[in-house]
Design a protein around this motif. Sequence first.
Motif, PDB file in Angstrom:
ATOM      1  N   GLY A 152       0.807  -1.219   0.000  1.00  0.00           N
ATOM      2  CA  GLY A 152       0.000   0.000   0.000  1.00  0.00           C
ATOM      3  C   GLY A 152       0.839   1.266   0.000  1.00  0.00           C
ATOM      4  O   GLY A 152       0.397   2.313   0.489  1.00  0.00           O
ATOM      5  N   VAL A 153       2.068   1.206  -0.522  1.00  0.00           N
ATOM      6  CA  VAL A 153       2.926   2.398  -0.520  1.00  0.00           C
ATOM      7  C   VAL A 153       3.391   2.760  -1.936  1.00  0.00           C
ATOM      8  O   VAL A 153       4.455   3.331  -2.127  1.00  0.00           O
ATOM      9  N   GLU A 154       2.542   2.412  -2.878  1.00  0.00           N
ATOM     10  CA  GLU A 154       2.873   2.621  -4.283  1.00  0.00           C
ATOM     11  C   GLU A 154       3.094   4.099  -4.620  1.00  0.00           C
ATOM     12  O   GLU A 154       3.899   4.435  -5.482  1.00  0.00           O
ATOM     13  N   ASP A 155       2.367   4.979  -3.944  1.00  0.00           N
ATOM     14  CA  ASP A 155       2.476   6.397  -4.283  1.00  0.00           C
ATOM     15  C   ASP A 155       3.441   7.154  -3.375  1.00  0.00           C
ATOM     16  O   ASP A 155       3.515   8.378  -3.423  1.00  0.00           O
ATOM     17  N   GLU A 156       4.140   6.416  -2.550  1.00  0.00           N
ATOM     18  CA  GLU A 156       5.081   7.062  -1.633  1.00  0.00           C
ATOM     19  C   GLU A 156       6.424   7.301  -2.323  1.00  0.00           C
ATOM     20  O   GLU A 156       6.811   6.543  -3.209  1.00  0.00           O
ATOM     21  N   PRO A 157       7.157   8.338  -1.888  1.00  0.00           N
ATOM     22  CA  PRO A 157       8.508   8.515  -2.435  1.00  0.00           C
ATOM     23  C   PRO A 157       9.395   7.339  -2.057  1.00  0.00           C
ATOM     24  O   PRO A 157       9.183   6.704  -1.009  1.00  0.00           O
ATOM     25  N   GLY A 158      10.347   7.027  -2.909  1.00  0.00           N
ATOM     26  CA  GLY A 158      11.203   5.865  -2.644  1.00  0.00           C
ATOM     27  C   GLY A 158      12.458   5.904  -3.481  1.00  0.00           C
ATOM     28  O   GLY A 158      13.038   6.978  -3.716  1.00  0.00           O
ATOM     29  N   LEU A 159      12.837   4.711  -3.961  1.00  0.00           N
ATOM     30  CA  LEU A 159      14.101   4.576  -4.680  1.00  0.00           C
ATOM     31  C   LEU A 159      14.224   5.563  -5.849  1.00  0.00           C
ATOM     32  O   LEU A 159      15.236   6.259  -5.992  1.00  0.00           O
ATOM     33  N   LEU A 160      13.200   5.640  -6.686  1.00  0.00           N
ATOM     34  CA  LEU A 160      13.295   6.513  -7.861  1.00  0.00           C
ATOM     35  C   LEU A 160      13.474   7.966  -7.448  1.00  0.00           C
ATOM     36  O   LEU A 160      14.189   8.729  -8.116  1.00  0.00           O
ATOM     37  N   ASP A 161      12.814   8.359  -6.358  1.00  0.00           N
ATOM     38  CA  ASP A 161      12.950   9.744  -5.897  1.00  0.00           C
ATOM     39  C   ASP A 161      14.381  10.010  -5.417  1.00  0.00           C
ATOM     40  O   ASP A 161      14.939  11.080  -5.645  1.00  0.00           O
ATOM     41  N   LEU A 162      14.968   9.004  -4.755  1.00  0.00           N
ATOM     42  CA  LEU A 162      16.362   9.156  -4.314  1.00  0.00           C
ATOM     43  C   LEU A 162      17.290   9.311  -5.516  1.00  0.00           C
ATOM     44  O   LEU A 162      18.293  10.020  -5.467  1.00  0.00           O
ATOM     45  N   LEU A 163      16.935   8.617  -6.599  1.00  0.00           N
ATOM     46  CA  LEU A 163      17.793   8.652  -7.786  1.00  0.00           C
ATOM     47  C   LEU A 163      17.652   9.976  -8.539  1.00  0.00           C
ATOM     48  O   LEU A 163      18.611  10.453  -9.147  1.00  0.00           O
ATOM     49  N   THR A 164      16.464  10.556  -8.494  1.00  0.00           N
ATOM     50  CA  THR A 164      16.268  11.816  -9.240  1.00  0.00           C
ATOM     51  C   THR A 164      16.619  13.039  -8.393  1.00  0.00           C
ATOM     52  O   THR A 164      16.963  14.075  -8.935  1.00  0.00           O
ATOM     53  N   ASP A 165      16.531  12.919  -7.074  1.00  0.00           N
ATOM     54  CA  ASP A 165      16.752  14.088  -6.223  1.00  0.00           C
ATOM     55  C   ASP A 165      17.847  13.794  -5.192  1.00  0.00           C
ATOM     56  O   ASP A 165      17.585  13.257  -4.114  1.00  0.00           O
ATOM     57  N   ALA A 187       9.382   1.642  -4.299  1.00  0.00           N
ATOM     58  CA  ALA A 187      10.018   1.910  -5.601  1.00  0.00           C
ATOM     59  C   ALA A 187      10.054   3.409  -5.888  1.00  0.00           C
ATOM     60  O   ALA A 187      10.946   3.910  -6.560  1.00  0.00           O
ATOM     61  N   GLY A 188       9.061   4.130  -5.381  1.00  0.00           N
ATOM     62  CA  GLY A 188       9.046   5.586  -5.593  1.00  0.00           C
ATOM     63  C   GLY A 188       8.165   5.985  -6.749  1.00  0.00           C
ATOM     64  O   GLY A 188       7.563   5.135  -7.422  1.00  0.00           O
ATOM     65  N   ARG A 189       8.108   7.283  -6.935  1.00  0.00           N
ATOM     66  CA  ARG A 189       7.162   7.784  -7.938  1.00  0.00           C
ATOM     67  C   ARG A 189       7.722   7.593  -9.339  1.00  0.00           C
ATOM     68  O   ARG A 189       8.877   7.919  -9.611  1.00  0.00           O
ATOM     69  N   HIS A 190       6.882   7.038 -10.179  1.00  0.00           N
ATOM     70  CA  HIS A 190       7.332   6.614 -11.505  1.00  0.00           C
ATOM     71  C   HIS A 190       7.804   7.788 -12.372  1.00  0.00           C
ATOM     72  O   HIS A 190       7.212   8.843 -12.363  1.00  0.00           O
ATOM     73  N   THR A 191       8.877   7.568 -13.091  1.00  0.00           N
ATOM     74  CA  THR A 191       9.292   8.523 -14.120  1.00  0.00           C
ATOM     75  C   THR A 191       9.531   7.713 -15.389  1.00  0.00           C
ATOM     76  O   THR A 191       9.760   6.489 -15.307  1.00  0.00           O
TER      77      THR A 191
END
Length: 306
Positions: A152-165, A187-191
């Motif tokens: 239930g944390v699909e929309d939470e910031p995560g790995l992808l956010d760490l990679l972009t920011d 996984a973080g927010r999709h890009t």
Amino acid sequence: MSLVERALQKVQAGEAAKRLAAKPVVEPTIGKLVAGTVPPAAEREPAYAANRMVTLDRDAMRAAGLLPQPDRDREIADQYRAIKRPLIQAAFQAEQPEGPPQKLIMVASALPGDGKTFTGLNLALSMALEKDHSVLLVDGDVIKPHVSKLLGVEDEPGLLDLLTDPTLSIDSVILPTDVPRLSVLPAGRHTEHATELLSSERMTQVVAQLARLSARGIVLFDSLPLLLTSEARVLTSLMGQVVLVVKANVTPQDAVKDAIELIGDRRLWLVLNQAEVHGTSGYYYGSQYGYRKPYGQGGPDAASSS
Ligand SMILES: Nc1ncnc2c1ncn2[C@@H]1O[C@H](COP(=O)(O)OP(=O)(O)OP(=O)(O)O)[C@@H](O)[C@H]1O
Ligand SMILES: [Mg+2]
């Protein structure tokens, strides 16, 4: 033609192709994020800043087939114990081989649907039972973030956010769970550049930071199918150990061999998933493991146990 292209050509034929074309399974939700609550300090490993926690619903996990029914609990727990023991031993052995820390463990498979997410989740739960260790489950499948969806944390910031920011701190996106010593990095927010980000230099830095978070902590990565994405192969190069999940009687032998070749010089374990176990009714988890010494250390040498 590259190894990956050749492997892809192979899987495009036969049973594997049917599986690729199959509709994705709709994953149920087995957890939810609750605000304003955190586990006791002793269970907060690794450190995190969140004032939220993921609660896991065991009944929903059973209903979804992600946990065994109570009458099989013990048998299945024994199987995961057998799988985790050598992984933990290698992760914290005094003499560490050269290369990435052995506490960085990737759950991989040649093809989709072999059971990476299932194995990763159950392994993480089993590892979290170890009082001396903590487990951070990282949803490294940035294309199909099933771990994040399930929890239930699909929309939470995560790995992808760490990679972009790069200004985002790791502990601000790690979420504790109500299972002592188990936390999750979504996984973080999709890009649209999600897979490229996985193979970026920044990923190397983030993975190194994750390894430093906790001295006694294991970092377990769910991942993308190895033969379908070159990024999954890059991920293996950042890991100390790789658990290759093979679906019994389904994953084609050639696909397994190609995946092993792609993994290359890493401590590699094989888990035979959903094997029919003699003496029990039907089949359920059924796992066996084997360890192949990395190339250059005496060649393939598989040991197995159940
Ligand atoms: N040992 C097992 N016992 C029972 N069900 C299992 C087992 N392993 C996997 N499954 C089920 O099989 C399906 C596919 O497994 P899973 O999602 O873990 O595969 P995956 O390798 O992560 O797939 P993908 O590459 O699509 O992410 C899921 O519905 C999962 O619950
Ligand atoms: Mg998965």
